[in-house]
Design a protein around this motif. Structure first.
Motif, PDB file in Angstrom:
ATOM      1  N   ALA A 136       0.831  -1.207   0.000  1.00  0.00           N
ATOM      2  CA  ALA A 136       0.000   0.000   0.000  1.00  0.00           C
ATOM      3  C   ALA A 136       0.864   1.255   0.000  1.00  0.00           C
ATOM      4  O   ALA A 136       0.514   2.262  -0.616  1.00  0.00           O
TER       5      ALA A 136
ATOM      6  N   CYS B 289       2.321   1.765  -3.719  1.00  0.00           N
ATOM      7  CA  CYS B 289       1.419   1.747  -4.873  1.00  0.00           C
ATOM      8  C   CYS B 289       1.289   3.146  -5.481  1.00  0.00           C
ATOM      9  O   CYS B 289       0.868   4.084  -4.811  1.00  0.00           O
ATOM     10  N   PRO B 290       1.657   3.319  -6.772  1.00  0.00           N
ATOM     11  CA  PRO B 290       1.611   4.662  -7.359  1.00  0.00           C
ATOM     12  C   PRO B 290       0.197   5.176  -7.607  1.00  0.00           C
ATOM     13  O   PRO B 290       0.007   6.370  -7.772  1.00  0.00           O
ATOM     14  N   VAL B 291      -0.801   4.256  -7.633  1.00  0.00           N
ATOM     15  CA  VAL B 291      -2.169   4.728  -7.849  1.00  0.00           C
ATOM     16  C   VAL B 291      -3.011   4.591  -6.587  1.00  0.00           C
ATOM     17  O   VAL B 291      -4.216   4.826  -6.616  1.00  0.00           O
ATOM     18  N   SER B 292      -2.364   4.194  -5.492  1.00  0.00           N
ATOM     19  CA  SER B 292      -3.041   4.131  -4.201  1.00  0.00           C
ATOM     20  C   SER B 292      -4.295   3.245  -4.244  1.00  0.00           C
ATOM     21  O   SER B 292      -5.367   3.665  -3.825  1.00  0.00           O
TER      22      SER B 292
ATOM     23  N   ASP C 111      -9.873  -2.436 -10.288  1.00  0.00           N
ATOM     24  CA  ASP C 111     -10.254  -1.455 -11.298  1.00  0.00           C
ATOM     25  C   ASP C 111      -9.291  -0.271 -11.294  1.00  0.00           C
ATOM     26  O   ASP C 111      -9.224   0.484 -12.258  1.00  0.00           O
ATOM     27  N   LEU C 112      -8.542  -0.104 -10.200  1.00  0.00           N
ATOM     28  CA  LEU C 112      -7.589   1.005 -10.128  1.00  0.00           C
ATOM     29  C   LEU C 112      -6.158   0.549 -10.398  1.00  0.00           C
ATOM     30  O   LEU C 112      -5.319   1.352 -10.801  1.00  0.00           O
ATOM     31  N   CYS C 113      -5.887  -0.745 -10.161  1.00  0.00           N
ATOM     32  CA  CYS C 113      -4.526  -1.276 -10.344  1.00  0.00           C
ATOM     33  C   CYS C 113      -4.071  -1.098 -11.798  1.00  0.00           C
ATOM     34  O   CYS C 113      -4.844  -1.302 -12.727  1.00  0.00           O
ATOM     35  N   ILE C 114      -2.804  -0.684 -11.988  1.00  0.00           N
ATOM     36  CA  ILE C 114      -2.281  -0.536 -13.354  1.00  0.00           C
ATOM     37  C   ILE C 114      -1.265  -1.629 -13.691  1.00  0.00           C
ATOM     38  O   ILE C 114      -0.662  -1.616 -14.757  1.00  0.00           O
ATOM     39  N   GLY C 115      -1.024  -2.551 -12.765  1.00  0.00           N
ATOM     40  CA  GLY C 115      -0.096  -3.657 -13.040  1.00  0.00           C
ATOM     41  C   GLY C 115       1.339  -3.209 -13.211  1.00  0.00           C
ATOM     42  O   GLY C 115       2.048  -3.693 -14.083  1.00  0.00           O
ATOM     43  N   CYS C 116       1.800  -2.285 -12.370  1.00  0.00           N
ATOM     44  CA  CYS C 116       3.159  -1.763 -12.527  1.00  0.00           C
ATOM     45  C   CYS C 116       4.199  -2.676 -11.894  1.00  0.00           C
ATOM     46  O   CYS C 116       5.362  -2.639 -12.275  1.00  0.00           O
TER      47      CYS C 116
ATOM     48  N   ARG D 146       2.044  -6.764 -17.586  1.00  0.00           N
ATOM     49  CA  ARG D 146       1.365  -7.446 -16.498  1.00  0.00           C
ATOM     50  C   ARG D 146      -0.090  -7.012 -16.480  1.00  0.00           C
ATOM     51  O   ARG D 146      -0.403  -5.856 -16.739  1.00  0.00           O
TER      52      ARG D 146
ATOM     53  N   LYS E  31      -3.780  -6.996 -14.110  1.00  0.00           N
ATOM     54  CA  LYS E  31      -4.075  -6.506 -12.761  1.00  0.00           C
ATOM     55  C   LYS E  31      -3.494  -7.464 -11.719  1.00  0.00           C
ATOM     56  O   LYS E  31      -3.599  -8.676 -11.868  1.00  0.00           O
TER      57      LYS E  31
ATOM     58  N   LEU F 135       4.557   8.162 -11.828  1.00  0.00           N
ATOM     59  CA  LEU F 135       4.586   7.003 -10.939  1.00  0.00           C
ATOM     60  C   LEU F 135       5.159   7.352  -9.570  1.00  0.00           C
ATOM     61  O   LEU F 135       4.849   6.707  -8.574  1.00  0.00           O
TER      62      LEU F 135
ATOM     63  N   PHE G 108      -7.297   9.083 -12.696  1.00  0.00           N
ATOM     64  CA  PHE G 108      -5.859   8.951 -12.461  1.00  0.00           C
ATOM     65  C   PHE G 108      -5.364   7.574 -12.897  1.00  0.00           C
ATOM     66  O   PHE G 108      -4.280   7.440 -13.458  1.00  0.00           O
ATOM     67  N   THR G 109      -6.178   6.534 -12.653  1.00  0.00           N
ATOM     68  CA  THR G 109      -5.799   5.191 -13.092  1.00  0.00           C
ATOM     69  C   THR G 109      -5.749   5.115 -14.613  1.00  0.00           C
ATOM     70  O   THR G 109      -4.802   4.576 -15.189  1.00  0.00           O
TER      71      THR G 109
ATOM     72  N   LEU H 100      -2.400   4.237 -16.502  1.00  0.00           N
ATOM     73  CA  LEU H 100      -2.361   3.018 -17.310  1.00  0.00           C
ATOM     74  C   LEU H 100      -1.844   3.334 -18.712  1.00  0.00           C
ATOM     75  O   LEU H 100      -0.962   2.652 -19.230  1.00  0.00           O
TER      76      LEU H 100
END
Lengths: 198, 333
Positions: free
Chosen positions: A64, A67-70, A85-90, A113, A115, B143, B159-160, B164
């Motif tokens: 947590a 995580c760059p998108v929190s 739905d918010l995860c970008i798979g970084c 990657r 989600k 990032l 933001f996502t 992305l």
């Protein structure tokens, strides 16, 4: 509210991998992803031990924090969950996690990657409890039904304990006192900054 | 003599091993140190607790990797602070410089005559690298800082979506960026070898503070610095980036953490360096931008900033229009 934790009694774990299978089945986990695994250390040597490991739902969770998108959040039961739905798979949570819990389905080219997926403590996700959409994205929500994670519930030797931290710690303490030995609570120092002292 | 020494060493090692094995069997709790002791030990040593798994994914054999905590420290503190200081610091310097010194003008005014500085290939390649760099830099900065700066402004869903697309762009633009670096190296390396002239240029501070124009060839020491920062820095950033782009193909998680650290810090420093480059190429200096737009710079600008290069070019031009030796002009004798 309870503070949910996992505790694996390595002196009881017989590496049957039933927790791994149960998790995959209960949550319909995609191919190539293991939310839970059994690691055997000192394999074939004196002092061999097997430990069932998944997301430990850390206090001050590193995933947590980085995580760059929190997209992570902690439930009232102290279960660490994330919003797919918010995860970008970084992959950042994977770099930070001490337990190797975050995993990614391979999609697209290169290291693309999908989600992130990890153990939800059988507590589903941010959607409405026990709906089809929640199941498709996160798997079962046993906690909402008043049940504990299936991996621990069906463990045949009761090596893997799930539940309120204080209760499972006291069960473990009693066991160690009775049998006279115990290798300790694996991952607790790292995840919860505390250990089970007997 | 040496044989005896080896035998003695072997004996010593064997006996030491025996002692260690004995100590192990004598340890409490069925021969092994406890979980918390082992975790503490590994955390202090920065080592992993590893074992064997019976599932196909052999990466899962790592039980606990304390290095994750260091990586978290790096990402949330070290990188954010380094990047913040480098980028904002450079922005501050540029603004301050503009406020104090203003735009560097062509001292002798526009001549109206131009000379070709960069041909179409050089310009096209420059802009391929530049445009991919800007998007790579913005998506990279996002990032590290987006969560604190942008997320509260536009909300999690937007933001996502943005992040992305940023990630996709970052992954794919790595390729034109790297290709451009290679072409850049081939095109310009011959004019970017450091020489004694550069020392004099640096000593004079490039003339930025004293006002004069130290002599320079096609590229002055400042531009050479930018070239090497781009080629070497960009090369390392690209290489460490590809390690992350293909996870586990080259290295394990420890290697990926290290690659990310190198990638992040160098990228932040490069962004700072490029801010200075962008400033001096546009707002900071009159006549400089022409070199990368039309490719032709004003003759007076060239004479002031690249005196030796202009001399070379005019000598070449004179050579081209001069009659071949041995040919006499009509009516010369």
């Amino acid at each position: 509210m309870a503070r949910m934790k996992f505790l694996c009694d390595a002196d009881r774990c017989i590496e049957c991998n039933a927790c791994v299978t149960a998790c995959k089945n209960e949550n319909d986990v995609p191919w190539g992803i293991n939310r839970r695994r059994v690691v055997t250390i000192n394999d074939g040597k004196p002092g061999e031990r097997s430990i069932s490991m998944a997301c430990m739902h850390c206090t001050d969770a590193p995933c947590a924090a980085v995580c760059p998108v929190s997209c992570f959040y902690t439930t009232a039961d102290a279960v660490v969950l994330h919003d797919k739905d918010l995860c970008i798979g970084c992959g950042y949570c994977f770099y930070a996690c001490p337990f190797g819990a975050p995993q990614y389905p391979r999609v697209g080219n290169f290291g693309g990657r999908g989600k992130m997926d990890k153990c939800t403590y059988c507590a589903g996700g941010p959607q409405q409890d026990n709906t089809a959409v929640e199941y498709a994205q996160y798997g079962a929500n046993r906690l909402a039904e008043g049940k504990l994670p299936l991996c621990a519930e069906m463990c045949s030797t009761k090596a893997l304990l799930a539940g309120d931290g204080e209760i499972i710690a006291s069960i473990y303490k009693e066991r160690v006192q009775r049998r006279g030995y115990g290798s300790g609570a694996w991952g607790w120092r790292t995840a919860y900054r505390e250990t089970v002292t007997v | 003599m040496t044989k005896r020494l080896i035998v003695a060493l072997l004996a010593l090692m064997l006996s030491a091993g025996g002692v260690a094995a004995q100590a192990q069997t004598q340890a409490p709790a069925r021969g092994q140190i406890s979980a918390e002791e082992m975790e503490l030990q590994r955390a202090l040593q920065g080592g992993r607790i590893e074992g064997r798994v019976s599932i196909p994914d052999q990466k899962a054999a790592s039980l606990i990797q304390p290095e994750g905590r260091e990586w978290r420290q790096f990402h949330n503190r070290t990188l954010a602070w380094t990047g913040g200081i480098a980028v904002l610091g450079m922005l501050g310097i540029v603004v301050l410089f503009y406020a104090i010194k203003g735009r560097v003008r062509i001292a002798s005014g526009w001549s109206g005559r131009t000379v070709l500085r960069f041909n179409l290939l050089e310009r096209a390649n420059h802009w391929m690298v530049a445009s991919s760099f800007i998007i790579l830099a913005l998506s990279g900065l996002n990032l590290t800082f987006g969560r604190y700066l942008l997320l509260p402004l536009i909300g999690p869903e937007a933001f996502t979506t943005l992040s992305l697309w940023g990630k996709v762009a970052h992954n794919y633009l790595a390729f034109p960026f790297t290709l451009g670096l290679v072409v850049m190296l081939l095109l310009w390396v011959k004019d970017n070898i450091p020489n004694r002239l550069d020392l004099a240029w640096l000593k004079a501070g490039g003339g930025f503070f004293t006002g004069g124009h130290p002599a320079a060839g096609r590229f002055n020491a400042g531009q050479k610095l930018i070239f090497w920062i781009t080629v070497l820095g960009g090369g390392i950033v690209a290489a460490s980036g590809y390690v992350l782009l293909f996870p586990f193909s080259v290295t394990d998680i420890a290697g990926q953490q290290l690659s990310h650290m190198v990638h992040g810090v160098l990228a932040m420093l490069m962004i700072a360096a490029m801010l200075a480059h962008i400033y001096i190429g546009t707002l900071g200096m009159e006549g400089a931008l022409d070199a990368m737009t039309t490719g032709r710079v004003d003759y007076n600008w060239a004479r002031e900033h690249h005196s030796l290069w202009v001399e070379e070019e005019t000598a070449k031009a004179r050579g081209a229009v001069a009659p071949p030796p041995g040919i006499k002009a009509a009516g010369a004798d």
